[in-house]
Structure formats: structure tokens, C-alpha cells
Scaffold this motif. Structure first.
Motif, PDB file in Angstrom:
ATOM      1  N   ILE A  48       0.850  -1.188   0.000  1.00 39.10           N
ATOM      2  CA  ILE A  48       0.000   0.000   0.000  1.00 39.10           C
ATOM      3  C   ILE A  48       0.893   1.247   0.000  1.00 39.10           C
ATOM      4  O   ILE A  48       1.901   1.314   0.703  1.00 39.10           O
ATOM      5  CB  ILE A  48      -0.935   0.008   1.231  1.00 39.10           C
ATOM      6  N   GLY A  49       0.499   2.246  -0.805  1.00 43.44           N
ATOM      7  CA  GLY A  49       1.226   3.501  -0.866  1.00 43.44           C
ATOM      8  C   GLY A  49       2.336   3.532  -1.910  1.00 43.44           C
ATOM      9  O   GLY A  49       2.945   4.576  -2.132  1.00 43.44           O
ATOM     10  N   LYS A  50       2.598   2.408  -2.554  1.00 43.37           N
ATOM     11  CA  LYS A  50       3.644   2.336  -3.578  1.00 43.37           C
ATOM     12  C   LYS A  50       3.029   2.477  -4.976  1.00 43.37           C
ATOM     13  O   LYS A  50       1.897   2.078  -5.210  1.00 43.37           O
ATOM     14  CB  LYS A  50       4.394   1.005  -3.501  1.00 43.37           C
ATOM     15  N   PRO A  51       3.781   3.032  -5.936  1.00 44.32           N
ATOM     16  CA  PRO A  51       3.289   3.169  -7.308  1.00 44.32           C
ATOM     17  C   PRO A  51       3.480   1.863  -8.099  1.00 44.32           C
ATOM     18  O   PRO A  51       4.542   1.236  -8.009  1.00 44.32           O
ATOM     19  CB  PRO A  51       4.140   4.294  -7.888  1.00 44.32           C
ATOM     20  N   TYR A  52       2.448   1.502  -8.862  1.00 51.03           N
ATOM     21  CA  TYR A  52       2.476   0.260  -9.635  1.00 51.03           C
ATOM     22  C   TYR A  52       1.970   0.483 -11.046  1.00 51.03           C
ATOM     23  O   TYR A  52       1.159   1.376 -11.306  1.00 51.03           O
ATOM     24  CB  TYR A  52       1.591  -0.808  -8.982  1.00 51.03           C
ATOM     25  N   ASN A  53       2.419  -0.395 -11.914  1.00 53.56           N
ATOM     26  CA  ASN A  53       1.850  -0.568 -13.241  1.00 53.56           C
ATOM     27  C   ASN A  53       1.179  -1.935 -13.214  1.00 53.56           C
ATOM     28  O   ASN A  53       1.819  -2.943 -12.892  1.00 53.56           O
ATOM     29  CB  ASN A  53       2.938  -0.543 -14.309  1.00 53.56           C
ATOM     30  N   LEU A  54      -0.116  -1.973 -13.492  1.00 51.87           N
ATOM     31  CA  LEU A  54      -0.857  -3.227 -13.521  1.00 51.87           C
ATOM     32  C   LEU A  54      -1.248  -3.531 -14.954  1.00 51.87           C
ATOM     33  O   LEU A  54      -1.896  -2.716 -15.611  1.00 51.87           O
ATOM     34  CB  LEU A  54      -2.108  -3.126 -12.639  1.00 51.87           C
ATOM     35  N   MET A  55      -0.848  -4.683 -15.440  1.00 53.41           N
ATOM     36  CA  MET A  55      -1.142  -5.087 -16.813  1.00 53.41           C
ATOM     37  C   MET A  55      -2.400  -5.950 -16.813  1.00 53.41           C
ATOM     38  O   MET A  55      -2.488  -6.935 -16.082  1.00 53.41           O
ATOM     39  CB  MET A  55       0.046  -5.866 -17.377  1.00 53.41           C
ATOM     40  N   THR A  56      -3.393  -5.529 -17.618  1.00 55.64           N
ATOM     41  CA  THR A  56      -4.634  -6.286 -17.726  1.00 55.64           C
ATOM     42  C   THR A  56      -4.847  -6.696 -19.178  1.00 55.64           C
ATOM     43  O   THR A  56      -4.114  -6.267 -20.068  1.00 55.64           O
ATOM     44  CB  THR A  56      -5.859  -5.464 -17.263  1.00 55.64           C
ATOM     45  N   VAL A  57      -5.880  -7.479 -19.410  1.00 54.07           N
ATOM     46  CA  VAL A  57      -6.176  -7.927 -20.768  1.00 54.07           C
ATOM     47  C   VAL A  57      -6.602  -6.770 -21.665  1.00 54.07           C
ATOM     48  O   VAL A  57      -6.530  -6.874 -22.878  1.00 54.07           O
ATOM     49  CB  VAL A  57      -7.249  -9.040 -20.764  1.00 54.07           C
ATOM     50  N   LEU A  58      -7.034  -5.660 -21.103  1.00 51.76           N
ATOM     51  CA  LEU A  58      -7.501  -4.514 -21.890  1.00 51.76           C
ATOM     52  C   LEU A  58      -6.597  -3.291 -21.788  1.00 51.76           C
ATOM     53  O   LEU A  58      -7.025  -2.178 -22.054  1.00 51.76           O
ATOM     54  CB  LEU A  58      -8.926  -4.135 -21.471  1.00 51.76           C
ATOM     55  N   GLY A  59      -5.372  -3.470 -21.407  1.00 49.05           N
ATOM     56  CA  GLY A  59      -4.454  -2.349 -21.296  1.00 49.05           C
ATOM     57  C   GLY A  59      -3.809  -2.308 -19.928  1.00 49.05           C
ATOM     58  O   GLY A  59      -4.048  -3.170 -19.089  1.00 49.05           O
ATOM     59  N   TRP A  60      -2.993  -1.322 -19.722  1.00 45.51           N
ATOM     60  CA  TRP A  60      -2.254  -1.159 -18.477  1.00 45.51           C
ATOM     61  C   TRP A  60      -2.828   0.000 -17.685  1.00 45.51           C
ATOM     62  O   TRP A  60      -3.327   0.972 -18.238  1.00 45.51           O
ATOM     63  CB  TRP A  60      -0.793  -0.882 -18.759  1.00 45.51           C
ATOM     64  N   TYR A  61      -2.714  -0.099 -16.376  1.00 40.32           N
ATOM     65  CA  TYR A  61      -3.102   0.971 -15.463  1.00 40.32           C
ATOM     66  C   TYR A  61      -1.905   1.253 -14.582  1.00 40.32           C
ATOM     67  O   TYR A  61      -1.217   0.344 -14.136  1.00 40.32           O
ATOM     68  CB  TYR A  61      -4.292   0.549 -14.597  1.00 40.32           C
ATOM     69  N   LYS A  62      -1.659   2.543 -14.328  1.00 38.32           N
ATOM     70  CA  LYS A  62      -0.600   2.902 -13.389  1.00 38.32           C
ATOM     71  C   LYS A  62      -1.188   3.835 -12.357  1.00 38.32           C
ATOM     72  O   LYS A  62      -2.113   4.597 -12.633  1.00 38.32           O
ATOM     73  CB  LYS A  62       0.590   3.529 -14.099  1.00 38.32           C
ATOM     74  N   GLY A  63      -0.675   3.749 -11.132  1.00 37.05           N
ATOM     75  CA  GLY A  63      -1.147   4.597 -10.055  1.00 37.05           C
ATOM     76  C   GLY A  63      -0.576   4.129  -8.734  1.00 37.05           C
ATOM     77  O   GLY A  63       0.223   3.199  -8.674  1.00 37.05           O
ATOM     78  N   VAL A  64      -1.022   4.770  -7.673  1.00 33.31           N
ATOM     79  CA  VAL A  64      -0.576   4.434  -6.324  1.00 33.31           C
ATOM     80  C   VAL A  64      -1.591   3.477  -5.708  1.00 33.31           C
ATOM     81  O   VAL A  64      -2.794   3.751  -5.680  1.00 33.31           O
ATOM     82  CB  VAL A  64      -0.445   5.711  -5.464  1.00 33.31           C
ATOM     83  N   LEU A  65      -1.105   2.346  -5.224  1.00 37.38           N
ATOM     84  CA  LEU A  65      -1.974   1.348  -4.605  1.00 37.38           C
ATOM     85  C   LEU A  65      -2.477   1.865  -3.259  1.00 37.38           C
ATOM     86  O   LEU A  65      -1.676   2.214  -2.386  1.00 37.38           O
ATOM     87  CB  LEU A  65      -1.214   0.037  -4.410  1.00 37.38           C
ATOM     88  N   VAL A  66      -3.802   1.942  -3.107  1.00 37.50           N
ATOM     89  CA  VAL A  66      -4.379   2.434  -1.852  1.00 37.50           C
ATOM     90  C   VAL A  66      -5.171   1.364  -1.113  1.00 37.50           C
ATOM     91  O   VAL A  66      -5.459   1.524   0.069  1.00 37.50           O
ATOM     92  CB  VAL A  66      -5.257   3.684  -2.075  1.00 37.50           C
TER      93      VAL A  66
END
Length: 85
Positions: free
Chosen positions: A3-21
Motif C-alpha cells: 500500500i502507498g507504492k506506485p504500480y503498473n498493472l497489466m490487464t487484458v484490456l491495457g495497463w493501469y498505473k497509479g498508487v496502490l491504496v
């Protein structure tokens, strides 16, 4: 995931980046998030997410909930930059 760290999450419909809350058994929630349909060169993007080719930011405080069942993978990034491209 941390929690609180920045991530790139790869999904079947594209990638999302942000801070995990928030993390639950079924979802991961990001804020300060963007949808990334085109990261450009992967090796450059993982070290500096500002080099992204195409990015669609959500409103800063929007909580973006990603179903874990849609994940292909994910990795921590050094920081989150957000810019419409």
C-alpha cells in the motif's frame, strides 16, 4: 503488493498505473491513476513512466478498482507521472 507504492498493472484490456491504496482478495485499488494503452518501449517505460506514448489520466482522487482476475501481471514503478498523451 505494498500500500502507498506506485504500480503498473497489466490487464487484458491495457495497463493501469497509479498508487496502490487498497488490496483485497479480489481487487486492487489505485488513485492518481491513468490508463495506458501504449507504453512505447517497455525497457524505457519501466524506468521512467513519463516516456509513455499514450496515456489517459483519471481525475486525481478517483479510485480505480481493478479486478485481480483481469490481471496479467504487475510491477512497481519508481514514481507515477500523469499527463494526457
Amino acid at each position: 503488493y505494498e500500500i502507498g507504492k506506485p504500480y503498473n498493472l497489466m490487464t487484458v484490456l491495457g495497463w493501469y498505473k497509479g498508487v496502490l491504496v487498497k488490496e483485497t482478495p479480489k481487487t486492487l485499488t489505485l488513485k492518481n491513476a491513468s490508463w495506458v494503452p501504449d507504453s512505447g518501449r517497455f525497457s524505457e517505460y519501466v524506468n521512467d513512466d513519463s516516456v509513455v506514448k499514450e496515456e489517459e489520466p483519471f481525475a486525481e482522487e478517483t479510485k480505480v478498482i481493478i479486478e485481480r482476475s483481469s490481471l496479467i501481471g504487475g510491477f512497481q514503478i519508481p514514481k507515477v507521472t500523469r499527463k494526457l498523451k
